[in-house]
Design a protein around this motif. Structure first.
Motif, PDB file in Angstrom:
ATOM      1  N   LEU A 106       0.727  -1.402  -0.067  1.00 21.61           N
ATOM      2  CA  LEU A 106      -0.039   0.037  -0.009  1.00 21.61           C
ATOM      3  C   LEU A 106       0.777   1.349   0.101  1.00 21.61           C
ATOM      4  N   GLU A 107       2.085   1.296   0.338  1.00 26.29           N
ATOM      5  CA  GLU A 107       2.892   2.422   0.327  1.00 26.29           C
ATOM      6  C   GLU A 107       3.001   2.938  -0.721  1.00 26.29           C
ATOM      7  N   LEU A 108       3.214   4.209  -0.826  1.00 26.99           N
ATOM      8  CA  LEU A 108       3.347   5.069  -2.357  1.00 26.99           C
ATOM      9  C   LEU A 108       4.481   5.938  -1.903  1.00 26.99           C
ATOM     10  N   LEU A 109       5.388   5.748  -2.565  1.00 28.84           N
ATOM     11  CA  LEU A 109       6.778   6.394  -2.451  1.00 28.84           C
ATOM     12  C   LEU A 109       7.174   7.450  -3.652  1.00 28.84           C
ATOM     13  N   ASP A 110       6.200   7.640  -4.516  1.00 28.76           N
ATOM     14  CA  ASP A 110       6.271   8.498  -5.646  1.00 28.76           C
ATOM     15  C   ASP A 110       5.447   9.655  -5.394  1.00 28.76           C
ATOM     16  N   ALA A 111       6.553  10.660  -4.857  1.00 30.38           N
ATOM     17  CA  ALA A 111       5.948  11.976  -4.804  1.00 30.38           C
ATOM     18  C   ALA A 111       5.217  12.794  -6.131  1.00 30.38           C
ATOM     19  N   GLU A 112       5.764  12.296  -7.124  1.00 27.18           N
ATOM     20  CA  GLU A 112       5.440  12.913  -8.323  1.00 27.18           C
ATOM     21  C   GLU A 112       3.798  12.462  -8.685  1.00 27.18           C
ATOM     22  N   ALA A 113       3.675  10.995  -8.267  1.00 22.27           N
ATOM     23  CA  ALA A 113       2.472  10.695  -8.252  1.00 22.27           C
ATOM     24  C   ALA A 113       1.087  11.489  -7.572  1.00 22.27           C
ATOM     25  N   ASP A 120       4.897  15.212   3.965  1.00 23.73           N
ATOM     26  CA  ASP A 120       5.809  14.297   3.567  1.00 23.73           C
ATOM     27  C   ASP A 120       5.432  13.471   2.354  1.00 23.73           C
ATOM     28  N   LEU A 121       3.937  13.716   1.918  1.00 21.91           N
ATOM     29  CA  LEU A 121       3.567  13.381   0.792  1.00 21.91           C
ATOM     30  C   LEU A 121       4.359  14.028  -0.522  1.00 21.91           C
ATOM     31  N   LEU A 122       4.748  15.110  -0.160  1.00 19.43           N
ATOM     32  CA  LEU A 122       5.272  15.850  -1.397  1.00 19.43           C
ATOM     33  C   LEU A 122       6.903  15.873  -1.381  1.00 19.43           C
ATOM     34  N   ALA A 123       7.329  14.832  -0.479  1.00 19.83           N
ATOM     35  CA  ALA A 123       8.771  14.795  -0.165  1.00 19.83           C
ATOM     36  C   ALA A 123       9.333  16.179   0.200  1.00 19.83           C
ATOM     37  N   ALA A 124       8.731  17.022   0.910  1.00 22.16           N
ATOM     38  CA  ALA A 124       9.138  18.340   1.270  1.00 22.16           C
ATOM     39  C   ALA A 124       8.943  18.628   2.634  1.00 22.16           C
ATOM     40  N   SER A 125       9.060  17.864   3.489  1.00 22.92           N
ATOM     41  CA  SER A 125       8.853  18.169   4.988  1.00 22.92           C
ATOM     42  C   SER A 125       9.889  19.003   5.472  1.00 22.92           C
ATOM     43  N   SER A 126       9.208  20.090   6.161  1.00 26.12           N
ATOM     44  CA  SER A 126       9.899  21.010   6.848  1.00 26.12           C
ATOM     45  C   SER A 126       9.636  21.101   8.534  1.00 26.12           C
ATOM     46  N   ALA A 127       9.329  19.652   9.015  1.00 32.85           N
ATOM     47  CA  ALA A 127       8.956  19.665  10.381  1.00 32.85           C
ATOM     48  C   ALA A 127      10.223  19.806  11.289  1.00 32.85           C
TER      49      ALA A 127
END
Length: 299
Positions: A197-204, A223-230
């Motif tokens: 179920l894991e989706l690692l494709d931020a472009e999708a 994190d879904l956009l691979a752009a976390s600033s946490a």
């Protein structure tokens, strides 16, 4: 030692209060996993004491009542009323099963926000949850909107449902839903056995978001956009504001969604003393500096 003494955090905006582990589903991505079999539950009296503590000690202004499935708690209406009487903005997050619809009228005037979990359109949702649960949840959404509730939807993005987003947005908007919150799947609990179920494709994810209409406000874990600033949980400065803290039915407290389901809590609720206690371990979120999760609006 208190949360403020250890971390410097004084204000905690939202308390996510898991009232019980029990649920009528065992979803493929549920972070509770084997904990779904546990019998711990937070009583109405304890829930009131917990909410009062966070209001008075951390200026908490919102509570989200969770499970398991919170509508399986026999005192859910009274706990909601107690939260309302504390002037807390009160939300319940439910799987929307039809057996719970009869409990909604008693919450009119007490509940600020009902959030229903949907995991894509019918094929993906029913595969992740259970057969027939998609249309059941849609009926609950429609009924709640008719009762005058502000209704939101929460969705965990997976490999099965990422392409469903544009059509789902339009479907929910047409039914009066106010917002859609999108979560990153984390491989804990049942999800560990369903890594497909894991989706690692931020472009999708970005492509699906770009195809969505503007009919419905979207909020997503960045994190879904691979752009976390946490910011790491252990990096708080004196007086820092924290967006959320989550409590399990057994009293474990976690400050980051990335720590939920990992038994990584540095703090627990002491049910005997009616207060938070520091219980550090060599794998807790504060010591390891597990990052908080940053939710952003769709650009």
């Amino acid at each position: 030692m208190s949360i403020t003494e250890v971390t410097g955090i004084r204000e905690i905006e939202t308390l996510y209060l898991q009232l019980l582990f029990r649920c009528n589903f065992s979803c493929a991505h549920c972070f509770h996993g084997e904990n779904l079999k546990r019998k711990e539950r937070i009583s109405r009296q304890d829930a009131a004491e917990i909410m009062q503590y966070f209001v008075h000690n951390h200026r908490t202004s919102q509570v989200v009542l969770l499970g398991g499935e919170p509508f399986l708690h026999s005192d859910i209406a009274d706990i909601t009323a107690d939260a309302h009487n504390l002037d807390l903005r009160t939300e319940i997050c439910t799987n929307g099963h039809g057996i719970f619809r009869r409990k909604l009228p008693a919450l009119v005037g007490r509940l600020d926000h009902l959030r229903v979990s949907l995991d894509g359109l019918q094929p993906a949702h029913d595969e992740i949850r259970t057969t027939g649960s998609f249309y059941d949840a849609i009926e609950t959404i429609e009924y709640a909107v008719d009762l005058g509730f502000r209704v939101g939807v929460t969705m965990t993005i997976t490999s099965l449902n990422v392409d469903d987003l544009p059509e789902l947005v339009d479907l929910l908007a047409d039914r009066g839903v106010a917002s859609l919150k999108l979560h990153q799947l984390r491989l804990v609990g049942n999800a560990r056995r369903n890594a497909h179920l894991e989706l690692l494709d931020a472009e999708a994810v970005k492509a699906s978001l770009n195809a969505c209409s503007d009919q419905l406000p979207l909020q997503l874990d960045d994190d879904l956009l691979a752009a976390s600033s946490a910011v790491a949980c252990g990096a708080a400065e004196q007086g820092q504001h924290l967006d959320r803290i989550e409590m399990t039915p057994a009293g474990g407290l976690t400050m980051s969604c990335k720590a939920v389901g990992k038994d990584a809590h540095a703090f627990v609720w002491d049910f005997t003393k009616g207060q938070v206690a520091h219980r550090p371990t060599d794998h807790d979120e504060v010591l390891l500096g597990i990052p908080q999760v940053n939710y952003v609006a769709k650009a």
